[in-house]
Design a protein around this motif. Sequence first.
Motif, short mmCIF file in Angstrom:
data_model
loop_
_atom_site.label_atom_id
_atom_site.label_comp_id
_atom_site.label_asym_id
_atom_site.label_seq_id
_atom_site.Cartn_x
_atom_site.Cartn_y
_atom_site.Cartn_z
N GLU A 92 0.83 -1.21 0.00
CA GLU A 92 0.00 0.00 0.00
C GLU A 92 0.87 1.26 0.00
O GLU A 92 0.56 2.25 -0.68
CB GLU A 92 -0.91 -0.01 1.23
N ALA A 93 1.94 1.23 0.76
CA ALA A 93 2.84 2.38 0.83
C ALA A 93 3.40 2.72 -0.54
O ALA A 93 3.48 3.89 -0.94
CB ALA A 93 3.97 2.10 1.81
N VAL A 94 3.79 1.70 -1.31
CA VAL A 94 4.35 1.92 -2.65
C VAL A 94 3.28 2.42 -3.61
O VAL A 94 3.51 3.37 -4.38
CB VAL A 94 4.98 0.62 -3.18
N GLU A 95 2.13 1.80 -3.58
CA GLU A 95 1.09 2.11 -4.56
C GLU A 95 0.41 3.45 -4.30
O GLU A 95 -0.02 4.12 -5.25
CB GLU A 95 0.05 0.99 -4.57
N ASN A 96 0.29 3.85 -3.06
CA ASN A 96 -0.50 5.05 -2.73
C ASN A 96 0.32 6.30 -2.44
O ASN A 96 -0.20 7.41 -2.58
CB ASN A 96 -1.39 4.77 -1.51
N HIS A 97 1.58 6.15 -2.03
CA HIS A 97 2.29 7.31 -1.50
C HIS A 97 3.60 7.63 -2.24
O HIS A 97 4.32 8.53 -1.82
CB HIS A 97 2.56 7.11 -0.01
N MET A 98 3.93 6.91 -3.26
CA MET A 98 5.09 7.19 -4.12
C MET A 98 6.38 7.46 -3.33
O MET A 98 7.04 8.48 -3.52
CB MET A 98 4.79 8.40 -5.02
N PRO A 99 6.76 6.55 -2.44
CA PRO A 99 7.99 6.78 -1.68
C PRO A 99 9.24 6.50 -2.50
O PRO A 99 9.21 5.72 -3.47
CB PRO A 99 7.86 5.77 -0.53
N GLU A 100 10.31 7.14 -2.13
CA GLU A 100 11.63 6.78 -2.67
C GLU A 100 12.33 5.79 -1.75
O GLU A 100 13.22 5.07 -2.18
CB GLU A 100 12.48 8.04 -2.82
N VAL A 101 11.92 5.79 -0.49
CA VAL A 101 12.50 4.89 0.52
C VAL A 101 11.37 4.33 1.38
O VAL A 101 10.47 5.07 1.78
CB VAL A 101 13.51 5.62 1.43
N CYS A 135 10.64 -7.95 -2.27
CA CYS A 135 11.09 -8.16 -3.65
C CYS A 135 10.31 -7.29 -4.62
O CYS A 135 10.88 -6.69 -5.54
CB CYS A 135 10.95 -9.63 -4.02
N THR A 136 9.00 -7.20 -4.42
CA THR A 136 8.15 -6.38 -5.29
C THR A 136 8.55 -4.91 -5.19
O THR A 136 8.65 -4.20 -6.20
CB THR A 136 6.67 -6.53 -4.89
N ILE A 137 8.79 -4.45 -3.97
CA ILE A 137 9.18 -3.04 -3.76
C ILE A 137 10.52 -2.75 -4.43
O ILE A 137 10.69 -1.73 -5.09
CB ILE A 137 9.23 -2.74 -2.25
N ARG A 139 10.49 -2.24 -8.11
CA ARG A 139 9.95 -0.94 -8.53
C ARG A 139 10.95 0.19 -8.32
O ARG A 139 10.61 1.36 -8.50
CB ARG A 139 8.66 -0.65 -7.76
N GLY A 140 12.16 -0.15 -7.93
CA GLY A 140 13.21 0.85 -7.80
C GLY A 140 13.18 1.64 -6.52
O GLY A 140 13.81 2.70 -6.42
N VAL A 141 12.48 1.15 -5.51
CA VAL A 141 12.40 1.84 -4.23
C VAL A 141 13.48 1.31 -3.29
O VAL A 141 13.69 0.09 -3.19
CB VAL A 141 11.00 1.65 -3.59
#
Length: 398
Positions: free
Chosen positions: A269-278, A294-296, A299-301
Amino acid sequence: MMAACSTSVSLTSATPPPPPQAHCLSSHALHKNTLFSSTIGFARPQCHRCCGVTSSRIENSHALIDDDIHALLQILPHDLRHNLLDDSNRHDLMEVILDVGRPPQACYFGDLGRRRLRTTEVSEEELEYAQNAIGELGGDNRAGIVGTLHRISAIRNRKGKVIGLTCRVGRPHRENMDMVKDLLEYGKSILFLGRQASIASRPVRPGAGKTTVMRGISRVLSDEHLKRVVIVDTSNEIGGDGDIPHPAIGGARRLQVSEPCMQHKVMIEAVENHMPEVIVVDEIGTEAEVRACCTIAQRGVMLIGSAHGKRIEDIGGLETVVLGDQEARTRNCKKSVTERRADPTFPFLIEMRERHNWVVHRSDKSVDALLQGKKPLVEVRRRDEQFNVVMERWKTDD
């Protein structure tokens, strides 16, 4: 012949230290088998006493920190509260243990061990008072004190009644950031192993500072590197209890997790909703959480995580392959071998063997070396008697 050099960087200057040179933790230095030794020093602030009991001075960490110790002491019985306030070792206090029918104990960092706070036993009324002061316990039998980093964990009997409390002191230490700050310049994911966790099956005792350093990394990446940092805080250990995160995490945002079993979903959810770099996540332990990592990473995070493990297999990503006759002869090995399935999700792996004794691995190289029956070349980071950070590269891990 093995070369050695020594450099010193002062953290007291207004100008930040330069980024690490290209040889730092690089394969070039590894192939050359060159040992580098660096010492980082910083000044001690002058210690002074605050009004009341609003803070504890962390003299041995050379940092001036308000640890909100009074908030934790307020949930304890009156006599224990005053006992600890008069304790000269209060700045080394790690936790207070309250078990019904037993004398209360205080546990300390380092060689101080633990001591009884009184000879009389903890009563059910005293335990009930402490439990009422902290409020409702979560599904993981943990609770916090709003606005602080303290953590209270419960022990229950078979009927679900609370019969013991572990009151852990949470402090926003900053002293360990200089142990890892140079690695952040690479923008690569880092996995911390601590507390009965190690790449080579070495036990690590509690209090190694794993959560504390992750908290500091969140602050540095958000405030100094200006990254969009999101913390997945399952037990509110990193950002503290309450809806407003503790200032120790800086400008990082925090997603709370309703139940521990939901951690992997909140990570996605953090990756999909909040566009984090870390993304920062503590205690990666289930297969679902590993898949989420692994999924995160795909995605280059950048990931900052921690895990427990006792064997190299616990790192994951290994598979058995069958080699052809020619390949087996070329490698001078059996036809059936174990290899890494892919590049590691965490390029850097740090064993926190003691609070001030870390071992840094290049994950791919260390795993490959161990699979070949060799000892990996690692970087040892520790503090000397003057509390300076000494880094030795590259040493054979023993």
